[in-house]
Design a protein around this motif. Sequence first.
Motif, PDB file in Angstrom:
ATOM      1  N   GLU A  15      -0.683  61.513  -6.195  1.00  0.00           N
ATOM      2  CA  GLU A  15      -1.273  62.312  -5.107  1.00  0.00           C
ATOM      3  C   GLU A  15      -2.301  63.301  -5.652  1.00  0.00           C
ATOM      4  O   GLU A  15      -3.364  63.487  -5.067  1.00  0.00           O
ATOM      5  N   ASP A  16      -1.980  63.921  -6.768  1.00  0.00           N
ATOM      6  CA  ASP A  16      -2.908  64.880  -7.376  1.00  0.00           C
ATOM      7  C   ASP A  16      -4.218  64.210  -7.803  1.00  0.00           C
ATOM      8  O   ASP A  16      -5.254  64.865  -7.907  1.00  0.00           O
ATOM      9  N   ALA A  17      -4.152  62.896  -8.063  1.00  0.00           N
ATOM     10  CA  ALA A  17      -5.363  62.150  -8.440  1.00  0.00           C
ATOM     11  C   ALA A  17      -6.177  61.747  -7.212  1.00  0.00           C
ATOM     12  O   ALA A  17      -7.214  61.093  -7.337  1.00  0.00           O
ATOM     13  N   GLY A  18      -5.692  62.093  -6.023  1.00  0.00           N
ATOM     14  CA  GLY A  18      -6.456  61.800  -4.807  1.00  0.00           C
ATOM     15  C   GLY A  18      -6.000  60.553  -4.073  1.00  0.00           C
ATOM     16  O   GLY A  18      -6.671  60.107  -3.139  1.00  0.00           O
ATOM     17  N   LEU A  19      -4.868  60.002  -4.500  1.00  0.00           N
ATOM     18  CA  LEU A  19      -4.339  58.811  -3.822  1.00  0.00           C
ATOM     19  C   LEU A  19      -3.318  59.224  -2.773  1.00  0.00           C
ATOM     20  O   LEU A  19      -2.573  60.191  -2.967  1.00  0.00           O
ATOM     21  N   ARG A  20      -3.286  58.492  -1.647  1.00  0.00           N
ATOM     22  CA  ARG A  20      -2.377  58.784  -0.547  1.00  0.00           C
ATOM     23  C   ARG A  20      -1.368  57.642  -0.416  1.00  0.00           C
ATOM     24  O   ARG A  20      -1.747  56.475  -0.400  1.00  0.00           O
ATOM     25  N   VAL A  21      -0.086  58.002  -0.320  1.00  0.00           N
ATOM     26  CA  VAL A  21       0.962  56.990  -0.149  1.00  0.00           C
ATOM     27  C   VAL A  21       1.011  56.590   1.332  1.00  0.00           C
ATOM     28  O   VAL A  21       1.410  57.397   2.176  1.00  0.00           O
ATOM     29  N   VAL A  22       0.605  55.362   1.660  1.00  0.00           N
ATOM     30  CA  VAL A  22       0.588  54.915   3.064  1.00  0.00           C
ATOM     31  C   VAL A  22       1.717  53.927   3.361  1.00  0.00           C
ATOM     32  O   VAL A  22       1.901  53.528   4.509  1.00  0.00           O
ATOM     33  N   ALA A  23       2.481  53.557   2.317  1.00  0.00           N
ATOM     34  CA  ALA A  23       3.701  52.763   2.494  1.00  0.00           C
ATOM     35  C   ALA A  23       4.548  52.966   1.252  1.00  0.00           C
ATOM     36  O   ALA A  23       4.016  53.104   0.144  1.00  0.00           O
TER      37      ALA A  23
ATOM     38  N   GLN B 164       4.920  50.755  -3.497  1.00  0.00           N
ATOM     39  CA  GLN B 164       4.075  51.620  -2.672  1.00  0.00           C
ATOM     40  C   GLN B 164       2.708  50.994  -2.425  1.00  0.00           C
ATOM     41  O   GLN B 164       2.219  50.217  -3.245  1.00  0.00           O
ATOM     42  N   VAL B 165       2.107  51.358  -1.310  1.00  0.00           N
ATOM     43  CA  VAL B 165       0.689  51.100  -1.076  1.00  0.00           C
ATOM     44  C   VAL B 165      -0.021  52.439  -1.146  1.00  0.00           C
ATOM     45  O   VAL B 165       0.390  53.406  -0.493  1.00  0.00           O
ATOM     46  N   LEU B 166      -1.052  52.503  -1.971  1.00  0.00           N
ATOM     47  CA  LEU B 166      -1.831  53.729  -2.151  1.00  0.00           C
ATOM     48  C   LEU B 166      -3.221  53.520  -1.574  1.00  0.00           C
ATOM     49  O   LEU B 166      -3.809  52.440  -1.719  1.00  0.00           O
ATOM     50  N   GLU B 167      -3.751  54.564  -0.955  1.00  0.00           N
ATOM     51  CA  GLU B 167      -5.066  54.487  -0.328  1.00  0.00           C
ATOM     52  C   GLU B 167      -5.950  55.602  -0.854  1.00  0.00           C
ATOM     53  O   GLU B 167      -5.473  56.715  -1.100  1.00  0.00           O
ATOM     54  N   GLY B 168      -7.225  55.311  -1.023  1.00  0.00           N
ATOM     55  CA  GLY B 168      -8.183  56.332  -1.465  1.00  0.00           C
ATOM     56  C   GLY B 168      -9.506  55.697  -1.843  1.00  0.00           C
ATOM     57  O   GLY B 168      -9.626  54.469  -1.882  1.00  0.00           O
ATOM     58  N   GLU B 169     -10.500  56.538  -2.140  1.00  0.00           N
ATOM     59  CA  GLU B 169     -11.778  56.053  -2.657  1.00  0.00           C
ATOM     60  C   GLU B 169     -11.524  55.377  -4.006  1.00  0.00           C
ATOM     61  O   GLU B 169     -10.901  55.980  -4.883  1.00  0.00           O
TER      62      GLU B 169
END
Length: 138
Positions: free
Chosen positions: A26-34, A73-78
Amino acid sequence: IERTFSMIKPDATKRNLTGAITKTLEDAGLRVVASKRVWMSRRQAEGFYAVHKERPFFDELCEFMSSGPTIVQVLEGENAILKNREVMGATNPADAAEGTIRKMFATSIGENSVHGSDAPETAAEEIRYWFSDVEIVG
Ligand code: GTP
Ligand code: MG
């Protein structure tokens, strides 16, 4: 915006590092979406890692991955795929850069705490292996 597939491996769940690793992502800018906790069967591990079945470490890898609980997990981000690979660090923790998850937490090349997809096609395939569409909430 891009999605990638991530796993917190049994060596890490055993040491109660689920929160610490997720926080680093999360601190790296990734969002846990699952996210879910699974104790995969030997067959599920073999199916997931089928691409490695000719490698000498395949049996050891599948044995380890089915030896205890994993967080998928599925992670979302740029640039999520590349960003996740960067924050994970090198496969072998001995080669991993300072501040990466594998440098901080992994104990060996086999028990290296995390997995992350390496390309868009494998990310889509790996997400589909573990999640249905309704389980992913962006
Ligand atoms: P993943 O994100 O897990 O795919 O890691 P990677 O892309 O950095 O490594 P690779 O795809 O080459 O290998 C997949 C996994 O197999 C690694 O993450 C390790 O857990 C395991 N592995 C790789 N090399 C070895 C090895 O020499 N011995 C053992 N026991 N396991 C290995
Ligand atoms: Mg790989």
